[in-house]
Write a protein that holds these residues in place. Structure first.
Motif, PDB file in Angstrom:
ATOM      1  N   VAL A 120      38.028  20.796  51.160  1.00  0.00           N
ATOM      2  CA  VAL A 120      38.080  22.246  50.943  1.00  0.00           C
ATOM      3  C   VAL A 120      39.393  22.595  50.227  1.00  0.00           C
ATOM      4  CG1 VAL A 120      38.140  24.513  52.066  1.00  0.00           C
ATOM      5  CG2 VAL A 120      36.618  22.729  52.952  1.00  0.00           C
ATOM      6  N   LEU A 121      40.496  22.062  50.724  1.00  0.00           N
ATOM      7  CA  LEU A 121      41.804  22.369  50.117  1.00  0.00           C
ATOM      8  C   LEU A 121      41.848  21.896  48.666  1.00  0.00           C
ATOM      9  CD1 LEU A 121      44.096  21.499  53.159  1.00  0.00           C
ATOM     10  CD2 LEU A 121      43.569  23.792  52.274  1.00  0.00           C
ATOM     11  N   ASN A 122      41.281  20.740  48.415  1.00  0.00           N
ATOM     12  CA  ASN A 122      41.267  20.213  47.050  1.00  0.00           C
ATOM     13  C   ASN A 122      40.480  21.140  46.111  1.00  0.00           C
ATOM     14  OD1 ASN A 122      41.660  18.140  45.001  1.00  0.00           O
ATOM     15  ND2 ASN A 122      39.455  17.832  45.224  1.00  0.00           N
ATOM     16  N   ALA A 123      39.355  21.646  46.590  1.00  0.00           N
ATOM     17  CA  ALA A 123      38.561  22.556  45.753  1.00  0.00           C
ATOM     18  C   ALA A 123      39.359  23.822  45.430  1.00  0.00           C
ATOM     19  CB  ALA A 123      37.248  22.904  46.441  1.00  0.00           C
ATOM     20  N   PHE A 124      40.061  24.366  46.433  1.00  0.00           N
ATOM     21  CA  PHE A 124      40.864  25.576  46.189  1.00  0.00           C
ATOM     22  C   PHE A 124      42.029  25.316  45.238  1.00  0.00           C
ATOM     23  CE2 PHE A 124      39.369  29.236  48.458  1.00  0.00           C
ATOM     24  CZ  PHE A 124      38.376  28.689  49.244  1.00  0.00           C
ATOM     25  N   MET A 125      42.528  24.087  45.240  1.00  0.00           N
ATOM     26  CA  MET A 125      43.605  23.710  44.313  1.00  0.00           C
ATOM     27  C   MET A 125      43.104  23.713  42.875  1.00  0.00           C
ATOM     28  SD  MET A 125      46.617  22.889  45.313  1.00  0.00           S
ATOM     29  CE  MET A 125      47.635  22.103  46.538  1.00  0.00           C
ATOM     30  N   ASN A 126      41.808  23.542  42.716  1.00  0.00           N
ATOM     31  CA  ASN A 126      41.275  23.278  41.381  1.00  0.00           C
ATOM     32  C   ASN A 126      40.404  24.364  40.779  1.00  0.00           C
ATOM     33  OD1 ASN A 126      42.094  20.548  40.353  1.00  0.00           O
ATOM     34  ND2 ASN A 126      41.545  20.082  42.470  1.00  0.00           N
ATOM     35  N   VAL A 127      39.698  25.130  41.589  1.00  0.00           N
ATOM     36  CA  VAL A 127      38.780  26.111  41.009  1.00  0.00           C
ATOM     37  C   VAL A 127      39.579  27.338  40.548  1.00  0.00           C
ATOM     38  CG1 VAL A 127      36.785  27.604  41.433  1.00  0.00           C
ATOM     39  CG2 VAL A 127      36.854  25.298  42.425  1.00  0.00           C
ATOM     40  N   PRO A 128      39.515  27.684  39.269  1.00  0.00           N
ATOM     41  CA  PRO A 128      40.295  28.816  38.764  1.00  0.00           C
ATOM     42  C   PRO A 128      39.658  30.148  39.176  1.00  0.00           C
ATOM     43  CG  PRO A 128      39.102  27.738  36.970  1.00  0.00           C
ATOM     44  CD  PRO A 128      38.719  27.031  38.225  1.00  0.00           C
ATOM     45  N   ARG A 129      40.246  30.796  40.179  1.00  0.00           N
ATOM     46  CA  ARG A 129      39.654  32.029  40.716  1.00  0.00           C
ATOM     47  C   ARG A 129      39.624  33.140  39.656  1.00  0.00           C
ATOM     48  NH1 ARG A 129      41.421  36.165  44.885  1.00  0.00           N
ATOM     49  NH2 ARG A 129      39.584  36.660  46.128  1.00  0.00           N
ATOM     50  N   GLU A 130      40.549  33.050  38.664  1.00  0.00           N
ATOM     51  CA  GLU A 130      40.580  34.087  37.636  1.00  0.00           C
ATOM     52  C   GLU A 130      39.281  34.144  36.826  1.00  0.00           C
ATOM     53  OE1 GLU A 130      42.495  31.440  37.825  1.00  0.00           O
ATOM     54  OE2 GLU A 130      43.027  30.588  35.886  1.00  0.00           O
ATOM     55  N   CYS A 131      38.532  33.033  36.804  1.00  0.00           N
ATOM     56  CA  CYS A 131      37.271  32.999  36.046  1.00  0.00           C
ATOM     57  C   CYS A 131      36.187  33.858  36.700  1.00  0.00           C
ATOM     58  CB  CYS A 131      36.763  31.572  35.937  1.00  0.00           C
ATOM     59  SG  CYS A 131      37.803  30.565  34.903  1.00  0.00           S
ATOM     60  N   PHE A 132      36.443  34.333  37.928  1.00  0.00           N
ATOM     61  CA  PHE A 132      35.423  35.054  38.686  1.00  0.00           C
ATOM     62  C   PHE A 132      35.814  36.526  38.884  1.00  0.00           C
ATOM     63  CE2 PHE A 132      35.227  30.585  39.313  1.00  0.00           C
ATOM     64  CZ  PHE A 132      33.865  30.312  39.208  1.00  0.00           C
ATOM     65  N   PHE A 133      36.810  36.965  38.125  1.00  0.00           N
ATOM     66  CA  PHE A 133      37.308  38.343  38.225  1.00  0.00           C
ATOM     67  C   PHE A 133      36.878  39.186  37.038  1.00  0.00           C
ATOM     68  CE2 PHE A 133      40.690  39.369  41.427  1.00  0.00           C
ATOM     69  CZ  PHE A 133      40.391  38.328  42.285  1.00  0.00           C
ATOM     70  N   ILE A 134      36.825  40.490  37.241  1.00  0.00           N
ATOM     71  CA  ILE A 134      36.684  41.375  36.089  1.00  0.00           C
ATOM     72  C   ILE A 134      38.087  41.653  35.536  1.00  0.00           C
ATOM     73  CG2 ILE A 134      34.480  42.430  36.802  1.00  0.00           C
ATOM     74  CD1 ILE A 134      36.072  44.865  37.786  1.00  0.00           C
ATOM     75  N   GLU A 135      38.137  41.916  34.251  1.00  0.00           N
ATOM     76  CA  GLU A 135      39.382  42.116  33.491  1.00  0.00           C
ATOM     77  C   GLU A 135      40.406  42.993  34.235  1.00  0.00           C
ATOM     78  OE1 GLU A 135      39.531  40.852  30.178  1.00  0.00           O
ATOM     79  OE2 GLU A 135      41.659  41.414  30.187  1.00  0.00           O
ATOM     80  N   GLU A 136      39.906  44.110  34.754  1.00  0.00           N
ATOM     81  CA  GLU A 136      40.769  45.113  35.376  1.00  0.00           C
ATOM     82  C   GLU A 136      41.668  44.557  36.487  1.00  0.00           C
ATOM     83  OE1 GLU A 136      38.254  48.271  36.720  1.00  0.00           O
ATOM     84  OE2 GLU A 136      39.949  49.378  37.590  1.00  0.00           O
ATOM     85  N   TYR A 137      41.180  43.576  37.233  1.00  0.00           N
ATOM     86  CA  TYR A 137      41.923  43.070  38.393  1.00  0.00           C
ATOM     87  C   TYR A 137      42.479  41.669  38.188  1.00  0.00           C
ATOM     88  CZ  TYR A 137      39.829  47.040  40.732  1.00  0.00           C
ATOM     89  OH  TYR A 137      39.449  48.294  41.077  1.00  0.00           O
ATOM     90  N   LEU A 138      42.373  41.192  36.948  1.00  0.00           N
ATOM     91  CA  LEU A 138      42.708  39.796  36.653  1.00  0.00           C
ATOM     92  C   LEU A 138      44.068  39.358  37.197  1.00  0.00           C
ATOM     93  CD1 LEU A 138      41.183  37.564  35.279  1.00  0.00           C
ATOM     94  CD2 LEU A 138      42.209  38.239  33.112  1.00  0.00           C
ATOM     95  N   LYS A 139      45.026  40.242  37.147  1.00  0.00           N
ATOM     96  CA  LYS A 139      46.375  39.844  37.583  1.00  0.00           C
ATOM     97  C   LYS A 139      46.445  39.595  39.096  1.00  0.00           C
ATOM     98  CE  LYS A 139      48.426  44.479  38.057  1.00  0.00           C
ATOM     99  NZ  LYS A 139      47.118  45.176  38.061  1.00  0.00           N
ATOM    100  N   ASN A 140      45.391  40.014  39.810  1.00  0.00           N
ATOM    101  CA  ASN A 140      45.363  39.814  41.263  1.00  0.00           C
ATOM    102  C   ASN A 140      44.558  38.590  41.686  1.00  0.00           C
ATOM    103  OD1 ASN A 140      46.654  42.421  41.822  1.00  0.00           O
ATOM    104  ND2 ASN A 140      44.741  43.259  41.028  1.00  0.00           N
ATOM    105  N   ALA A 141      44.240  37.737  40.732  1.00  0.00           N
ATOM    106  CA  ALA A 141      43.265  36.671  41.016  1.00  0.00           C
ATOM    107  C   ALA A 141      43.662  35.758  42.177  1.00  0.00           C
ATOM    108  CB  ALA A 141      42.988  35.850  39.766  1.00  0.00           C
ATOM    109  N   TYR A 142      44.967  35.672  42.487  1.00  0.00           N
ATOM    110  CA  TYR A 142      45.375  34.791  43.596  1.00  0.00           C
ATOM    111  C   TYR A 142      45.919  35.576  44.787  1.00  0.00           C
ATOM    112  CZ  TYR A 142      43.983  31.179  40.546  1.00  0.00           C
ATOM    113  OH  TYR A 142      43.194  30.394  39.757  1.00  0.00           O
ATOM    114  N   ALA A 143      45.644  36.879  44.804  1.00  0.00           N
ATOM    115  CA  ALA A 143      46.106  37.713  45.915  1.00  0.00           C
ATOM    116  C   ALA A 143      45.274  37.412  47.170  1.00  0.00           C
ATOM    117  CB  ALA A 143      45.999  39.169  45.535  1.00  0.00           C
TER     118      ALA A 143
END
Ligand code: SAH
Length: 231
Positions: A37-60
């Protein structure tokens, strides 16, 4: 902790560093231990699943709005739910088949796919399903996810039985179709409660019975359908 990193293109403003910090500050201290699980979170880019407006919060440390009044779940919640499926190395290397109800942005499905699972994911809203399909195309393992539009309270019998089922919307009760489509000894992870507050349940299917392990309190958008909340 040293973990291999996938070789991803840089999506711009967000970096591998933020992903590592999300794991180290949001997941590890709260007890997420499963290395897969930890390895997947290290690797999957969460920003790819955001809408533009909130992109800067992708790792919040929080859920965020996507489209159609729906949300991408908080990273910690996605991690707990994934861990509660209790998938072994053998399950993952043999491509465990997981059913997800509530595709949303597709992030949870991407985490499972990165781990090696084949994912069938059911989404009620067509536009949201299209959003997830678009997001999942940005990562190579996205190919291991099939997105279907339908009422997930009825499961997805076409691909049953499953090695695990994860419901990422708030349910008033455990939908019986989901239990029917789960293999014995496998887990259904589902937030159950009312519209305001739910409790995360790990339901273990036994031969003639179920066992319920209760976990954290949580708040999800409603599961709407025949065996869920009414519209
Ligand atoms: N797993 C998602 C978050 C899901 S948000 C992620 O990783 O981003 C919950 C989703 O469940 C919403 O998109 C909502 O439209 C969907 N949903 C609600 N009721 C549903 C149902 N009966 N069947 C399938 N999807 C449903």
């Amino acid at each position: 902790m040293i973990m291999p990193l996938d070789n991803f293109p840089d999506y711009g403003i967000l970096t591998v560093k933020e992903r590592q910090s999300m794991v180290q500050t949001q997941l590890v201290p709260r007890g997420i231990k499963d290395p897969n699980v930890l390895n997947a979170f290290m690797n999957v880019p969460r920003e790819c699943f955001f809408i533009e407006e909130y992109l800067k919060n992708a790792y919040a440390d929080s859920p965020f709005p996507i489209i159609e009044n729906q949300t991408i779940s908080q990273p910690y919640m996605v991690a707990v739910m994934t861990e509660l499926l209790e998938l072994s190395d053998a399950d993952l290397s043999s491509g465990a088949k997981i059913l997800e109800i509530g595709t949303g942005a597709g992030y949870q499905a991407a985490i499972l796919a990165h781990m090696g699972c084949k994912v069938a994911s059911v989404e009620r809203i067509g536009k949201v399903a299209d959003f997830a399909i678009m997001n999942l195309k940005k990562v190579p393992y996205g190919r291991r996810v099939e997105v279907f539009v339908g009422d997930g309270t009825l499961g997805w019998p076409e691909e049953a039985p499953y090695d695990g089922i994860i419901v990422t919307a708030a349910a008033p009760k455990i939908p019986s179709a989901l239990l029917a489509q789960l293999k014995v000894d496998r887990k259904l992870v589902i937030p159950c409660g009312n519209l305001m507050i739910q409790q995360l349940l790990q339901v273990v299917k036994q031969q003639n019975d179920i066992r319920i392990n209760r976990h954290t309190g949580c708040r999800f958008v409603p599961l709407i359908g025949q065996d869920g909340f009414k519209e």
